[in-house]
Design a protein around this motif. Structure first.
Motif, PDB file in Angstrom:
ATOM      1  N   GLU A  64      60.883  32.432  46.409  1.00  0.00           N
ATOM      2  CA  GLU A  64      60.648  32.277  44.981  1.00  0.00           C
ATOM      3  C   GLU A  64      60.094  30.902  44.614  1.00  0.00           C
ATOM      4  O   GLU A  64      59.426  30.752  43.589  1.00  0.00           O
ATOM      5  CB  GLU A  64      61.946  32.533  44.202  1.00  0.00           C
ATOM      6  CG  GLU A  64      62.386  33.974  44.242  1.00  0.00           C
ATOM      7  CD  GLU A  64      63.413  34.310  43.189  1.00  0.00           C
ATOM      8  OE1 GLU A  64      63.593  35.510  42.900  1.00  0.00           O
ATOM      9  OE2 GLU A  64      64.043  33.380  42.647  1.00  0.00           O
ATOM     10  N   ALA A  69      56.385  29.829  37.490  1.00  0.00           N
ATOM     11  CA  ALA A  69      56.053  30.751  36.405  1.00  0.00           C
ATOM     12  C   ALA A  69      54.657  30.443  35.861  1.00  0.00           C
ATOM     13  O   ALA A  69      54.179  29.306  35.919  1.00  0.00           O
ATOM     14  CB  ALA A  69      57.093  30.646  35.298  1.00  0.00           C
ATOM     15  N   THR A 106      60.822  44.407  33.769  1.00  0.00           N
ATOM     16  CA  THR A 106      60.638  42.955  33.732  1.00  0.00           C
ATOM     17  C   THR A 106      59.197  42.579  34.028  1.00  0.00           C
ATOM     18  O   THR A 106      58.613  41.703  33.378  1.00  0.00           O
ATOM     19  CB  THR A 106      61.580  42.275  34.750  1.00  0.00           C
ATOM     20  OG1 THR A 106      62.932  42.631  34.454  1.00  0.00           O
ATOM     21  CG2 THR A 106      61.444  40.770  34.694  1.00  0.00           C
ATOM     22  N   ARG A 107      58.611  43.239  35.010  1.00  0.00           N
ATOM     23  CA  ARG A 107      57.209  42.977  35.327  1.00  0.00           C
ATOM     24  C   ARG A 107      56.310  43.359  34.157  1.00  0.00           C
ATOM     25  O   ARG A 107      55.386  42.619  33.801  1.00  0.00           O
ATOM     26  CB  ARG A 107      56.795  43.761  36.580  1.00  0.00           C
ATOM     27  CG  ARG A 107      57.472  43.316  37.859  1.00  0.00           C
ATOM     28  CD  ARG A 107      56.994  44.143  39.051  1.00  0.00           C
ATOM     29  NE  ARG A 107      57.690  43.791  40.281  1.00  0.00           N
ATOM     30  CZ  ARG A 107      57.431  44.326  41.469  1.00  0.00           C
ATOM     31  NH1 ARG A 107      56.462  45.240  41.586  1.00  0.00           N
ATOM     32  NH2 ARG A 107      58.116  43.964  42.541  1.00  0.00           N
ATOM     33  N   GLU A 110      56.295  40.868  31.260  1.00  0.00           N
ATOM     34  CA  GLU A 110      55.456  39.711  31.547  1.00  0.00           C
ATOM     35  C   GLU A 110      53.978  40.072  31.397  1.00  0.00           C
ATOM     36  O   GLU A 110      53.183  39.273  30.872  1.00  0.00           O
ATOM     37  CB  GLU A 110      55.727  39.199  32.966  1.00  0.00           C
ATOM     38  CG  GLU A 110      54.866  38.025  33.400  1.00  0.00           C
ATOM     39  CD  GLU A 110      55.110  36.747  32.624  1.00  0.00           C
ATOM     40  OE1 GLU A 110      54.379  35.758  32.867  1.00  0.00           O
ATOM     41  OE2 GLU A 110      56.025  36.710  31.770  1.00  0.00           O
ATOM     42  N   ARG A 113      53.219  40.177  27.750  1.00  0.00           N
ATOM     43  CA  ARG A 113      53.165  38.801  27.237  1.00  0.00           C
ATOM     44  C   ARG A 113      51.795  38.178  27.518  1.00  0.00           C
ATOM     45  O   ARG A 113      51.188  37.555  26.631  1.00  0.00           O
ATOM     46  CB  ARG A 113      54.269  37.956  27.877  1.00  0.00           C
ATOM     47  CG  ARG A 113      54.363  36.539  27.335  1.00  0.00           C
ATOM     48  CD  ARG A 113      55.467  35.766  28.026  1.00  0.00           C
ATOM     49  NE  ARG A 113      55.062  35.288  29.341  1.00  0.00           N
ATOM     50  CZ  ARG A 113      54.422  34.127  29.549  1.00  0.00           C
ATOM     51  NH1 ARG A 113      54.113  33.345  28.522  1.00  0.00           N
ATOM     52  NH2 ARG A 113      54.100  33.750  30.767  1.00  0.00           N
ATOM     53  N   VAL A 181      50.837  40.069  38.313  1.00  0.00           N
ATOM     54  CA  VAL A 181      52.233  40.048  37.883  1.00  0.00           C
ATOM     55  C   VAL A 181      53.081  40.870  38.848  1.00  0.00           C
ATOM     56  O   VAL A 181      52.830  42.070  39.040  1.00  0.00           O
ATOM     57  CB  VAL A 181      52.397  40.618  36.452  1.00  0.00           C
ATOM     58  CG1 VAL A 181      53.863  40.579  36.038  1.00  0.00           C
ATOM     59  CG2 VAL A 181      51.545  39.833  35.463  1.00  0.00           C
ATOM     60  N   SER A 183      57.268  40.522  41.085  1.00  0.00           N
ATOM     61  CA  SER A 183      58.509  39.762  41.237  1.00  0.00           C
ATOM     62  C   SER A 183      58.248  38.492  42.043  1.00  0.00           C
ATOM     63  O   SER A 183      57.391  38.468  42.930  1.00  0.00           O
ATOM     64  CB  SER A 183      59.573  40.612  41.930  1.00  0.00           C
ATOM     65  OG  SER A 183      59.823  41.796  41.197  1.00  0.00           O
ATOM     66  N   GLY A 184      59.019  37.445  41.737  1.00  0.00           N
ATOM     67  CA  GLY A 184      58.846  36.183  42.438  1.00  0.00           C
ATOM     68  C   GLY A 184      58.966  36.322  43.941  1.00  0.00           C
ATOM     69  O   GLY A 184      58.209  35.706  44.701  1.00  0.00           O
ATOM     70  N   ALA A 204      51.380  35.258  38.690  1.00  0.00           N
ATOM     71  CA  ALA A 204      52.191  35.266  37.469  1.00  0.00           C
ATOM     72  C   ALA A 204      53.534  35.910  37.817  1.00  0.00           C
ATOM     73  O   ALA A 204      53.823  37.041  37.419  1.00  0.00           O
ATOM     74  CB  ALA A 204      51.481  36.031  36.350  1.00  0.00           C
ATOM     75  N   THR A 206      57.512  36.905  38.096  1.00  0.00           N
ATOM     76  CA  THR A 206      58.599  37.135  37.148  1.00  0.00           C
ATOM     77  C   THR A 206      59.773  37.734  37.922  1.00  0.00           C
ATOM     78  O   THR A 206      59.773  37.733  39.144  1.00  0.00           O
ATOM     79  CB  THR A 206      58.139  38.070  36.008  1.00  0.00           C
ATOM     80  OG1 THR A 206      59.158  38.160  35.013  1.00  0.00           O
ATOM     81  CG2 THR A 206      57.799  39.457  36.534  1.00  0.00           C
ATOM     82  N   ASP A 207      60.779  38.217  37.226  1.00  0.00           N
ATOM     83  CA  ASP A 207      61.924  38.855  37.873  1.00  0.00           C
ATOM     84  C   ASP A 207      62.572  37.914  38.891  1.00  0.00           C
ATOM     85  O   ASP A 207      62.880  38.300  40.013  1.00  0.00           O
ATOM     86  CB  ASP A 207      61.477  40.156  38.554  1.00  0.00           C
ATOM     87  CG  ASP A 207      62.636  41.039  39.022  1.00  0.00           C
ATOM     88  OD1 ASP A 207      63.699  40.974  38.386  1.00  0.00           O
ATOM     89  OD2 ASP A 207      62.459  41.766  40.009  1.00  0.00           O
TER      90      ASP A 207
END
Length: 254
Positions: A64, A69, A106-107, A110, A113, A181, A183-184, A204, A206-207
Motif C-alpha cells: 500500500e 492517494a 469503495t472503488r 473513488e 469522485r 482506480v 484497491s491500494g 488512483a 483506494t480501499d
C-alpha cells in the motif's frame, strides 16, 4: 471505562472466542501427543497474530505504501477513468449499490469522485460477475444514481480478471491520460498489467487498510476485518508471484 468496554467487546467476537477456546482445549492435550500439540499450538498462535491489526498493518504496508492517494492538483488533465471490478453479491430485490461488495463500492466511489473532478472524462467500469449480474452493470447503475450521466459511462463486462481488464480496455485507453482506480494492495499488479498493454496509467488507489486510528490496546486482539485484509494482501502476493513466473516463461504472455 469506554476503552475497557471496547476491549472486552472485541474479545467476545467469534474469532478471538474460538481461538481462545481452541487454545484452552489444546492445553488438555499437551501431555498426550507432543508433536501434534506443538503443530496445533503454533497454528493457533499464527492465526491469532495474522488476525491482529498490529500484524496486519505490518504485512500490508509494503504494497500500500507504493502509491499515495490521488492528488488532483498534480494532474490537471485526465481523459479516462478506469474502475476495476471487485466483489459482487447479486440480489434483484436490492438496489444496485447494495449488490456491490465493500471493495467494489469503495472503488466506485473513488471513480465517481474523480468523474466529478474531471467532468469531461469518460468513466470505464469493469468486471464480470455472477450469472447475468455483472460488476460493470451494477457499477453503472450505481454511478448513475450518484449523478454520473449514462453517456459518460463505458462498460467492460467480459473481463474475468485484471489481465482481461487491461487487454480488453487497451484499444480505448492507449495514448490517453488514464486514471486507474483499484484497491491500494492491488495497484502494483494492476499497473504492471496495464503498462504491459501500452497503457500509461495514473494510479488512483483506494480501499486502504487503515489501522492508524486504532487504539493501541486493541491492536493485539484478533479481528475478522484484519484477517480479511491480510487474506486480500496474501492474494496479491500470490498474484504477483504468478505474474513473475508467467513472464519468466513467456515475457510476452501478459
Amino acid at each position: 471505562m469506554f476503552e475497557m468496554k471496547k476491549i472486552i467487546g472485541s474479545l467476545l467476537m467469534p474469532l478471538p472466542v474460538l481461538l481462545v477456546t481452541l487454545f484452552i482445549a489444546l492445553l488438555f492435550c499437551v501431555k498426550q501427543k507432543k508433536l501434534p500439540w506443538s503443530v496445533s499450538f503454533i497454528s493457533v498462535l499464527c492465526l491469532w497474530l495474522i488476525s491482529t491489526p498490529w500484524m496486519a498493518s505490518i504485512l500490508v504496508a509494503p504494497l500500500e505504501a507504493q502509491f499515495p492517494a490521488f492528488n488532483a492538483s498534480k494532474h490537471p488533465v485526465v481523459q479516462k477513468i478506469v474502475v476495476l471490478g471487485c466483489d459482487v453479491r447479486p440480489n434483484p430485490a436490492l438496489p444496485a449499490n447494495s449488490q456491490l461488495g465493500n471493495c467494489a463500492i469503495t472503488r466506485l466511489v473513488e471513480g465517481v469522485r474523480l468523474a466529478n473532478l474531471y467532468p469531461n472524462a469518460e468513466l470505464f467500469v469493469s468486471g464480470a460477475g455472477i450469472g447475468k449480474a455483472t460488476n460493470s452493470a451494477l457499477m453503472t447503475q450505481t454511478a448513475m444514481s450518484l449523478g454520473i450521466a449514462r453517456s459518460r459511462i463505458k462498460q467492460n463486462p467480459m473481463a474475468l480478471d485484471t489481465a482481461d481488464e487491461a487487454r480488453f480496455l487497451a484499444p480505448h485507453l492507449v495514448d490517453f491520460k488514464v486514471a486507474l482506480v483499484t484497491s491500494g494492495s492491488h495497484m502494483h499488479r494492476a499497473k504492471s498489467l496495464f503498462n504491459a498493454q501500452g497503457i500509461e496509467v495514473i494510479p488512483a488507489p483506494t480501499d486502504f487498510a487503515n489501522f492508524e486510528s486504532w487504539h493501541s490496546s486493541r491492536m493485539w486482539i484478533a479481528n475478522a476485518d484484519a484477517l480479511r485484509i491480510v487474506t486480500a494482501h496474501v492474494h496479491e502476493w500470490v498474484g504477483l508471484t504468478w505474474l513473475s513466473l508467467v513472464r519468466l516463461i513467456d515475457p510476452e504472455a501478459m
